[in-house]
Enzyme design. Structure first.
Site, PDB file in Angstrom:
ATOM      1  N   HIS A 213      40.225 -48.507   4.121  1.00  0.00           N
ATOM      2  CA  HIS A 213      39.683 -49.255   5.291  1.00  0.00           C
ATOM      3  C   HIS A 213      38.130 -49.462   4.722  1.00  0.00           C
ATOM      4  CE1 HIS A 213      39.024 -49.301   9.861  1.00  0.00           C
ATOM      5  NE2 HIS A 213      40.321 -49.479   9.425  1.00  0.00           N
TER       6      HIS A 213
ATOM      7  N   ASP B 232      39.029 -39.942   3.429  1.00  0.00           N
ATOM      8  CA  ASP B 232      40.135 -40.704   5.142  1.00  0.00           C
ATOM      9  C   ASP B 232      41.381 -40.552   5.220  1.00  0.00           C
ATOM     10  OD1 ASP B 232      40.716 -42.000   7.161  1.00  0.00           O
ATOM     11  OD2 ASP B 232      39.821 -43.852   6.279  1.00  0.00           O
TER      12      ASP B 232
ATOM     13  N   GLN C  43      45.010 -41.148   8.591  1.00  0.00           N
ATOM     14  CA  GLN C  43      46.829 -41.771   8.990  1.00  0.00           C
ATOM     15  C   GLN C  43      47.081 -40.516   8.594  1.00  0.00           C
ATOM     16  OE1 GLN C  43      47.764 -44.095  10.407  1.00  0.00           O
ATOM     17  NE2 GLN C  43      45.700 -45.547  10.431  1.00  0.00           N
TER      18      GLN C  43
ATOM     19  N   LYS D 210      43.793 -40.833  17.380  1.00  0.00           N
ATOM     20  CA  LYS D 210      45.223 -41.143  16.075  1.00  0.00           C
ATOM     21  C   LYS D 210      45.547 -40.453  16.726  1.00  0.00           C
ATOM     22  CE  LYS D 210      42.001 -44.520  13.467  1.00  0.00           C
ATOM     23  NZ  LYS D 210      43.376 -45.724  14.079  1.00  0.00           N
TER      24      LYS D 210
ATOM     25  N   CYS E 179      42.081 -54.041   9.088  1.00  0.00           N
ATOM     26  CA  CYS E 179      40.313 -53.879   9.034  1.00  0.00           C
ATOM     27  C   CYS E 179      40.792 -53.562   7.384  1.00  0.00           C
ATOM     28  CB  CYS E 179      39.939 -52.696   9.122  1.00  0.00           C
ATOM     29  SG  CYS E 179      39.603 -52.626  10.816  1.00  0.00           S
TER      30      CYS E 179
END
Length: 413
Positions: free
Chosen positions: A129, A206, A209, A232, A371
């Site tokens: 991302h 990261d 998600q 999220k 992104c």
């Protein structure tokens, strides 16, 4: 992971906690399939934040009156709850940020600017991302460091042989997405972290998600730093988390300065407060922290393994239904091996046009590069359409998405 023993979710009951999912436009009920961008917020989270504002609103760590004590306790307890949620060693390892992107920037500025030099390499993946890719790219420009990228194969998975070659003694940090927001690929982040540590490099993961939809144990992964966002994971916007191992956080200087993060200030010098507060200057996101605490409780009441099983089942169903369409191109691993999203293109129809047609059916999906512009360049497409799922989505909603493709075909025939 096998989910056969897990009890299926009562999706109808879960949906009742989301009034927004009952909304209609032009007589059509909302089909919300843009969860990788942001999930919807259930009533218990909204209620927790509303109760805070109605009953306990005050600034934290600044007063000895009752309201300030209540607010401070709620804010600190939220750190404790998040630490428990990801299996961190206490609140000292949990810094609240605005989002995953700010967590990445905090590390890049507090550590990267001070530690990186021309002899160092930063290793990313081709599916990163922009929060990771752009940040490390800019820090490398300022420090003279080199950025390298682990290749993806034709199926959208990381080439781990290439990773083993790329991560070497001049690697300073490995920064990788846990789950790709475009391909749905679930990366072997534990292996990447092991490779980094084999060469005395740090690892940053990261988890934007991943944390919303699967159990995440930062100790099991052994990541040095791990970031994710509240919005999220059924929580509010405006709050994220940067996890870091305590000894590493203690070595870092703050990224931002001001009130609330200091120990002692004179006209000549300043010293910093205890963890995690030295990274949280100014008035923090108190109500959002209360909301994040409530979101964690809500997710664990349902069960992260059950949420993961539900998302994976929906992703597999969506992949199979779209793969059966001759004029649809899909990206990333097959339907049996991905997180809860599917990115695709319909032949002859730009993703933005397709998304507009979906909106005519009150179906919310995302179009663009998500992104991940360099990844789309590698895929050879300017954009894609992404349908992403969460705990409240159903097969019937995916059927509506596939049925709506016929309108696009007719319009662009």
């Amino acid at each position: 992971m096998s989910h056969q023993h897990l009890e299926a979710l009562d999706v109808a009951a879960i949906r009742e906690e989301f009034p927004i999912l009952q909304r209609e436009f032009d007589g059509q009920q909302v089909v919300y399939l843009d969860n990788a961008a942001t999930t919807q917020t259930p009533d218990p989270v909204v209620d927790a934040m509303s109760d805070y504002y109605r009953e306990s609103n005050a600034n934290v760590h600044r007063g000895i009156h009752h309201l300030s004590q209540e607010a401070s306790n709620a804010y600190e307890t939220a750190h404790d709850r998040v630490a428990e949620f990801i299996n961190a060693d206490g609140r000292e390892e949990v810094v609240f940020t605005k989002n995953t992107t700010e967590g990445e920037n905090l590390l890049a500025y507090a550590w990267g600017l001070n530690e990186l030099g021309p002899e160092d390499e930063v290793v990313l993946t081709e599916m990163e991302h922009h929060a990771s890719l752009v940040t490390w790219q800019q820090i490398a420009e300022r420090t003279g460091a080199t950025v390298r990228y682990i290749r993806i194969d034709e199926d959208g998975r990381l080439d781990m042989d290439h990773a083993a070659d790329l991560i070497a003694d001049d690697t300073a940090i490995v920064s990788a997405a846990h789950v790709s927001n475009t391909l749905g690929t679930v990366n072997p982040v534990g292996q990447l972290t092991d490779l980094a540590h084999d060469h005395d490099a740090l690892s940053f993961i990261d988890g934007a998600q991943a944390v919303p939809n699967r159990p995440v144990d930062v100790k099991a992964i052994d990541a040095d730093f791990y970031a994710f966002s509240g919005h999220k994971m059924a929580g509010p916007t405006g709050i994220g988390v940067l996890y870091g191992k305590r000894d590493l956080f203690e070595e870092l200087d703050p990224f931002l300065y001001g009130g609330g993060m200091i120990r002692k200030v004179t006209f000549e010098d300043s010293t910093w407060g205890d963890l995690p507060w030295k990274f949280e200057p100014g008035t923090p996101q108190i109500a959002e922290a209360v909301g994040l605490h409530a979101a964690v409780d809500w997710l664990e009441d349902i069960g992260l393994e059950r949420i993961q099983a539900h998302e994976e089942e929906l992703a597999a169903y969506a992949y199979d239904r779209l793969a059966a369409e001759d004029d649809v191109e899909l990206y990333g691993p097959d339907g049996s091996d991905r997180g809860g999203l599917v990115s695709f293109n319909l032949d002859g129809v730009h993703a933005h046009d397709l998304t507009s047609i979906m909106n005519d059916h009150t179906i919310a999906v995302r179009a663009g590069d998500h992104c991940t512009q360099p990844l789309h360049d590698k895929l050879g497409v300017p954009a894609s359409t992404r349908a992403s799922f969460y705990v409240y989505n159903t097969r019937e909603e995916i059927d509506k998405l596939v049925d709506a493709l016929d309108d696009a075909r007719q319009l662009f025939a």
